[in-house]
Motif scaffolding. Structure first.
Motif, PDB file in Angstrom:
ATOM      1  N   LEU A 292      -9.954   2.148  -0.289  1.00  0.00           N
ATOM      2  CA  LEU A 292      -9.526   3.542  -0.420  1.00  0.00           C
ATOM      3  C   LEU A 292      -8.300   3.661  -1.325  1.00  0.00           C
ATOM      4  O   LEU A 292      -8.160   4.630  -2.070  1.00  0.00           O
ATOM      5  N   LEU A 293      -7.409   2.678  -1.266  1.00  0.00           N
ATOM      6  CA  LEU A 293      -6.239   2.672  -2.152  1.00  0.00           C
ATOM      7  C   LEU A 293      -6.677   2.618  -3.617  1.00  0.00           C
ATOM      8  O   LEU A 293      -6.152   3.344  -4.470  1.00  0.00           O
ATOM      9  N   MET A 294      -7.643   1.767  -3.887  1.00  0.00           N
ATOM     10  CA  MET A 294      -8.156   1.647  -5.259  1.00  0.00           C
ATOM     11  C   MET A 294      -8.771   2.960  -5.725  1.00  0.00           C
ATOM     12  O   MET A 294      -8.541   3.403  -6.863  1.00  0.00           O
TER      13      MET A 294
ATOM     14  N   SER B  53       0.830  -1.202   0.000  1.00  0.00           N
ATOM     15  CA  SER B  53       0.000   0.000   0.000  1.00  0.00           C
ATOM     16  C   SER B  53       0.865   1.253   0.000  1.00  0.00           C
ATOM     17  O   SER B  53       0.883   2.014  -0.965  1.00  0.00           O
ATOM     18  N   TRP B  54       1.646   1.428   1.062  1.00  0.00           N
ATOM     19  CA  TRP B  54       2.291   2.727   1.287  1.00  0.00           C
ATOM     20  C   TRP B  54       3.497   2.984   0.397  1.00  0.00           C
ATOM     21  O   TRP B  54       3.731   4.108  -0.038  1.00  0.00           O
ATOM     22  N   MET B  55       4.304   1.953   0.099  1.00  0.00           N
ATOM     23  CA  MET B  55       5.436   2.171  -0.807  1.00  0.00           C
ATOM     24  C   MET B  55       4.943   2.404  -2.229  1.00  0.00           C
ATOM     25  O   MET B  55       5.556   3.148  -2.992  1.00  0.00           O
ATOM     26  N   PHE B  56       3.846   1.763  -2.581  1.00  0.00           N
ATOM     27  CA  PHE B  56       3.234   2.042  -3.882  1.00  0.00           C
ATOM     28  C   PHE B  56       2.794   3.501  -3.941  1.00  0.00           C
ATOM     29  O   PHE B  56       3.024   4.208  -4.926  1.00  0.00           O
ATOM     30  N   VAL B  57       2.207   3.969  -2.848  1.00  0.00           N
ATOM     31  CA  VAL B  57       1.787   5.373  -2.775  1.00  0.00           C
ATOM     32  C   VAL B  57       2.991   6.309  -2.818  1.00  0.00           C
ATOM     33  O   VAL B  57       3.019   7.271  -3.585  1.00  0.00           O
TER      34      VAL B  57
ATOM     35  N   ALA C  71      -3.507  -0.946  -8.459  1.00  0.00           N
ATOM     36  CA  ALA C  71      -4.012  -0.583  -7.128  1.00  0.00           C
ATOM     37  C   ALA C  71      -4.997  -1.627  -6.616  1.00  0.00           C
ATOM     38  O   ALA C  71      -5.017  -1.945  -5.412  1.00  0.00           O
ATOM     39  N   ILE C  72      -5.831  -2.171  -7.495  1.00  0.00           N
ATOM     40  CA  ILE C  72      -6.779  -3.224  -7.093  1.00  0.00           C
ATOM     41  C   ILE C  72      -6.024  -4.466  -6.619  1.00  0.00           C
ATOM     42  O   ILE C  72      -6.334  -5.056  -5.574  1.00  0.00           O
ATOM     43  N   ILE C  73      -5.008  -4.872  -7.385  1.00  0.00           N
ATOM     44  CA  ILE C  73      -4.210  -6.045  -7.013  1.00  0.00           C
ATOM     45  C   ILE C  73      -3.498  -5.823  -5.688  1.00  0.00           C
ATOM     46  O   ILE C  73      -3.543  -6.663  -4.781  1.00  0.00           O
TER      47      ILE C  73
END
Length: 456
Positions: free
Chosen positions: A97-99, A28-32, A191-193
Motif C-alpha cells: 500500500l505504501l508503494m 513507512s510513517w515518517m516517510f509519509v 517507496a518500494i525500497i
C-alpha cells in the motif's frame, strides 16, 4: 502464552528486535509524514485544498478503524500470542500500500487524482493501524517490570531516531538519483525500497519477541463499558492529551520542513545537511531518557521536562537561518532534536503503565483498545496539524514549484519554529500533572498479583 521471563527481565535480542519494529514503522510513517504532502502538491499535481480535505476526512476513517483494530487485537488468540501475528500478516500488505500511495499519475484528470489519493491513503492508514497498534501494545505484553519497559522503549526510541536520521539524510538525494529523469519515479522507487525495509523489520520483530505477560481471556465487552473504564484512568487521559498535542506539533512541522528549506531557505539540499546535524543528538537524547527517569521516578514528569526544553529550543530557531547564521541554526537544530528524542522515548514508555493502572482501577484490562485511542489521538493531532498547514498555504496563495509570496513564506517559517515551540510548552504543562510514579506503579502491580483492586 507462557510465563513471564524470570523476574520480568527481557532478553537483549528481544529488546533489539522490538526496536527494529519502530525502524520499520519510521521507514513507512515518517516517510509519509515528511514527504507525502509535498509529493501530492509538487509531483502528483493535487491542490492544497484537496490535500487539506483528505487529512481531515482520513481522521473520521481513523475514528472508526482504530478502536475496531484495537479491540480485535485484544480478542486475538494464537499460539504466537495476541499481538505478534498482526505484524506477520499486516506488514507486507502495508508495504504494498505504501508503494501504491507514492505511485503518481500527474497526467490524470483532477477528479481521478483525488479519488486515487483518497483510496490509497485511507487503505495505507488502515494497513499501518493494523501494524502499529499491535506493535505498540506488544511492549506491555513482554513484561510488567517498569524498568524493563523503560529499557524496551529506550531501545525502540534509539532505533527510531537512527532510522529517522537515515531517512532524512538519504531520502532527498535518493529521490533525485532514482528520479533523475522523472521525480515521480524517484518517489516510487524510494517507496518500494522503504516498503521492503518496513516488512523485513516487522518480520524480525515477530521472530525474536515473546508475549510473556499472562492476560485473562477476553469476554465480550461493549465499547461503552470500555470507554467508561478509560475515562476513569487519569494517567491515561493525560497521556492521551499529550499524544494529541504531540501528533499536531510533530507531524504539522514535519510536513512543513521540506517546504521550509525549499522555499524559505531557497534550497531543498539544506534539508539533508539539517538531517545530518540532528542524527547524533537524536540518538543521545533517546538514550538519556533512562537516567532522567531514574532521577525523577515519574515518566510523565520526565516527558514534561523534555517537552519544555524542546519548546524553548524550537522557539529560539525563529531568530536564525541557514544563509546568515548557519552554525547557530544547525546547533539549535541539534539541541532541539536532543530534547525531542528524550520526550519521544518518555511519551511511549508511559502507555503500558497506564494499562496496569486501568486494570487496577476498574478491573478491566484492554491493552489494544487503549493503545488504539493513543494511536487515534496521535493521528487526530497529525490531521489537524497537516490540514491546517495545507489550508493556510492554499489560502494565502501557495503555487507549486514557484517563488512564494511573503505571506506563504511567513507561514512556512512560523510553522517550523514558533508555532510548534509554543505547543511543546503547552504539552509540558499538561504532562507535568502526571502523578503515576515508580513507587506507586510497583504498588499497583503488587496489588494486581494479589488480586486486589483500587477504589473506583
Amino acid at each position: 502464552m507462557g510465563k513471564e521471563f524470570k523476574d520480568g527481565k527481557v532478553p537483549l535480542i528481544s529488546k533489539i528486535a522490538y526496536g527494529f519494529g519502530d525502524v520499520g514503522c519510521n521507514f513507512s510513517w515518517m516517510f509519509v509524514s515528511n514527504f507525502l504532502m509535498i509529493f501530492y502538491t509538487d509531483v502528483f499535481g493535487i491542490s492544497m485544498t484537496a490535500v487539506s480535505a483528505l487529512m481531515l476526512f482520513s481522521r473520521f476513517w481513523d475514528a472508526i478503524n482504530d478502536p475496531i483494530v484495537g479491540g480485535l487485537t485484544d480478542k486475538t488468540k494464537t499460539r504466537w500470542g495476541r499481538y505478534r501475528p498482526w505484524l506477520l500478516v499486516a506488514a507486507p500488505v502495508t508495504a504494498i500500500l505504501l508503494m501504491l500511495t507514492f505511485w503518481a499519475h500527474p497526467d490524470w484528470s483532477d477528479k481521478a487524482k483525488i479519488i486515487y489519493m483518497v483510496v490509497t491513503y485511507c487503505l495505507l492508514v488502515l494497513g499501518y493501524t493494523c501494524v502499529n497498534i499491535p506493535y505498540g501494545t506488544l511492549c506491555g505484553a513482554m513484561t510488567q517490570d517498569i524498568d524493563e519497559r523503560a529499557k524496551i522503549n529506550t531501545s525502540r526510541s534509539v532505533a527510531a531516531m537512527i532510522a529517522i536520521g537515515i531517512i532524512n539524510i538519504i531520502t532527498v538525494p535518493l529521490i533525485s538519483k532514482l528520479g533523475s529523469h522523472s521525480a515521480k519515479n524517484g518517489y516510487l522507487f524510494v517507496a518500494i525500497i522503504y516498503g521492503c525495509i518496513f516488512a523485513a523489520c516487522h518480520f524480525f520483530c515477530f521472530a525474536k519477541t515473546k508475549e510473556a505477560v499472562t492476560t485473562p481471556e477476553k469476554e465480550k465487552i461493549s465499547i461503552k463499558i470500555q470507554l467508561k473504564a478509560v475515562m476513569q484512568n487519569r494517567p491515561y487521559i493525560l497521556a492521551l492529551i499529550g499524544q494529541v498535542l504531540f501528533g499536531f506539533t510533530l507531524y504539522g512541522r514535519n510536513a512543513d520542513v521540506l517546504y521550509y528549506f525549499t522555499y524559505v531557505e531557497g534550497n531543498a539540499s539544506y534539508y539533508t545537511t539539517y538531517s545530518m546535524c540532528i542524527i547524533i543528538p537524536s540518538i543521545i537524547g533517546a538514550a538519556c531518557f533512562q537516567p532522567v527517569f531514574r532521577k525523577l521516578d515519574n515518566k510523565g514528569r520526565t516527558a514534561s521536562v523534555f517537552a519544555l526544553l524542546t519548546g524553548i529550543s524550537m522557539l529560539s530557531m525563529y531568530f536564525f537561518n541557514v544563509k546568515e547564521s548557519a552554525v547557530i541554526f544547525y546547533a539549535l537544530a541539534g539541541v532541539t532534536q536532543f530534547f525531542f528524542s528524550g520526550f519521544n522515548t518518555a511519551i511511549y514508555a508511559i502507555i503500558p503503565d497506564c494499562v496496569e493502572y486501568g486494570e487496577w482501577k476498574t478491573g478491566l484490562r484492554n491493552d489494544g483498545f487503549q493503545y488504539a485511542f493513543v494511536s487515534l489521538g496521535n493521528k487526530i493531532g497529525m490531521a489537524i496539524g497537516t490540514a491546517m498547514l495545507a489550508m493556510l498555504l492554499g489560502k494565502y496563495g501557495y503555487v507549486a514549484n514557484q517563488t512564494q509570496n511573503s505571506a506563504v513564506i511567513s507561514i512556512m517559517k512560523h510553522s517550523f519554529s514558533t508555532i510548534p515551540g509554543i505547543l511543546w510548552i503547552v504539552t509540558a504543562i499538561v504532562l507535568f500533572f502526571y502523578r503515576l510514579n515508580k513507587k506507586r506503579y510497583n504498588e499497583i502491580v503488587e496489588d494486581l498479583k494479589n488480586g486486589k483492586r483500587g477504589q473506583c
